[in-house]
Scaffold this motif. Structure first.
Motif, PDB file in Angstrom:
ATOM      1  N   ASP A  22      -3.288  -3.768  -5.699  1.00  0.00           N
ATOM      2  CA  ASP A  22      -3.725  -2.558  -4.799  1.00  0.00           C
ATOM      3  C   ASP A  22      -4.636  -2.690  -3.822  1.00  0.00           C
ATOM      4  OD1 ASP A  22      -5.584  -0.113  -4.163  1.00  0.00           O
ATOM      5  OD2 ASP A  22      -4.232   0.842  -5.580  1.00  0.00           O
ATOM      6  N   ASN A  23      -4.392  -2.399  -2.417  1.00  0.00           N
ATOM      7  CA  ASN A  23      -5.057  -2.614  -1.276  1.00  0.00           C
ATOM      8  C   ASN A  23      -6.010  -1.509  -0.889  1.00  0.00           C
ATOM      9  OD1 ASN A  23      -4.349  -5.292  -0.857  1.00  0.00           O
ATOM     10  ND2 ASN A  23      -2.278  -4.556   0.090  1.00  0.00           N
ATOM     11  N   ARG A  66       0.715  -1.123   0.068  1.00  0.00           N
ATOM     12  CA  ARG A  66       0.218  -0.106   0.028  1.00  0.00           C
ATOM     13  C   ARG A  66       0.987   1.425   0.008  1.00  0.00           C
ATOM     14  NH1 ARG A  66      -4.224   0.856   4.344  1.00  0.00           N
ATOM     15  NH2 ARG A  66      -5.152   2.201   2.820  1.00  0.00           N
TER      16      ARG A  66
END
Length: 249
Positions: free
Chosen positions: A188-189, A37
């Motif tokens: 992608d978090n 992240r």
């Protein structure tokens, strides 16, 4: 522990003179490992950038003219950083700018919605840590990269996300190192991602032969204990202590 290694670029040196943030970069670590992240955002400062500042970071007025103003990105940024330990080189500078921006935002909204940073985040200043560990020596980020063999070859100009990535490597080296990591292949978090994504433990192939265990000498044990004392002094805690205690239970 959740940590955000952060950096900013600004229109000038002092927010009390009306200077504003123009770039923000942040890298998330959890338990000393990159999660993948990141946060990266250019910001329209609603004022001119000083020529001296442009000479440092290379960000021009034209570059940020079409970027969102701070009020548009503040809530997303606050959610990313709130509750984490912020790891910043020369933290009073960046935190001072964050607090200035949040005060302007709160004034515009008519209520104290966000900040001050120190009320919601623990702040670790790596410059203070470096000065304590290396008194009388140069402790700029470039000097620390050289001291800890961290590659900063891409750092021609300052940049918030690049400097955050470099500082993360320096901080981990200063406080005991890190396992092998891969910078690619992470999804992608939820936060904005840079082109080079961080995260993921790179698993190394191991031959199916027994491992050779080499016992440390007494001199090596003494070096180990001395290193742990340095980590406790600089970081305020040492994960080795918790691991050792767990092993004895």
């Amino acid at each position: 522990m959740r940590q955000i290694v952060m950096d900013t670029e600004t229109t000038g040196i002092d927010p009390r003179e009306g200077h504003r943030i123009i770039e923000i970069g942040g890298i998330e670590l959890v338990n000393r490992r990159f999660t993948g992240r990141t946060y990266h955002q250019y910001v329209n400062p609603e004022r001119e950038i000083e020529a001296e500042a442009i000479g440092i970071h290379g960000i021009t007025n034209e570059r940020v003219a079409d970027e969102p103003v701070f009020a548009k990105i503040a809530d997303e940024l606050w959610e990313f950083m709130r509750g984490a330990q912020l790891v910043i080189h020369n933290a009073p500078f960046d935190v001072g700018f964050f607090d200035h921006e949040f005060r302007l935002l709160n004034r515009a909204r008519g209520e104290p919605v966000i900040g001050p940073v120190a009320d919601h985040c623990d702040v670790l200043d790596t410059l203070t840590m470096a000065r304590r560990m290396h008194p009388g020596q140069r402790n700029s980020l470039d000097a620390l990269c050289k001291r800890y063999a961290v590659d900063n070859g891409q750092r021609v100009l300052h940049g918030a996300l690049l400097d955050s990535e470099i500082l993360a490597d320096v901080y981990l080296a200063m406080t005991g190192g890190q396992t092998a990591l891969s910078l690619a292949g992470q999804e992608d978090n939820g936060a904005q991602q840079s082109g080079d994504k961080r995260g993921g433990v790179q698993r190394l192939d191991r031959a199916a032969t027994p491992l050779v265990v080499a016992r440390p000498s007494e001199a090596e044990w003494e070096d180990h204990r001395r290193r742990l004392d340095q980590i406790r002094e600089s970081a305020g805690q040492c994960h080795w202590d918790a691991m050792s205690q767990k092993d004895t239970l």
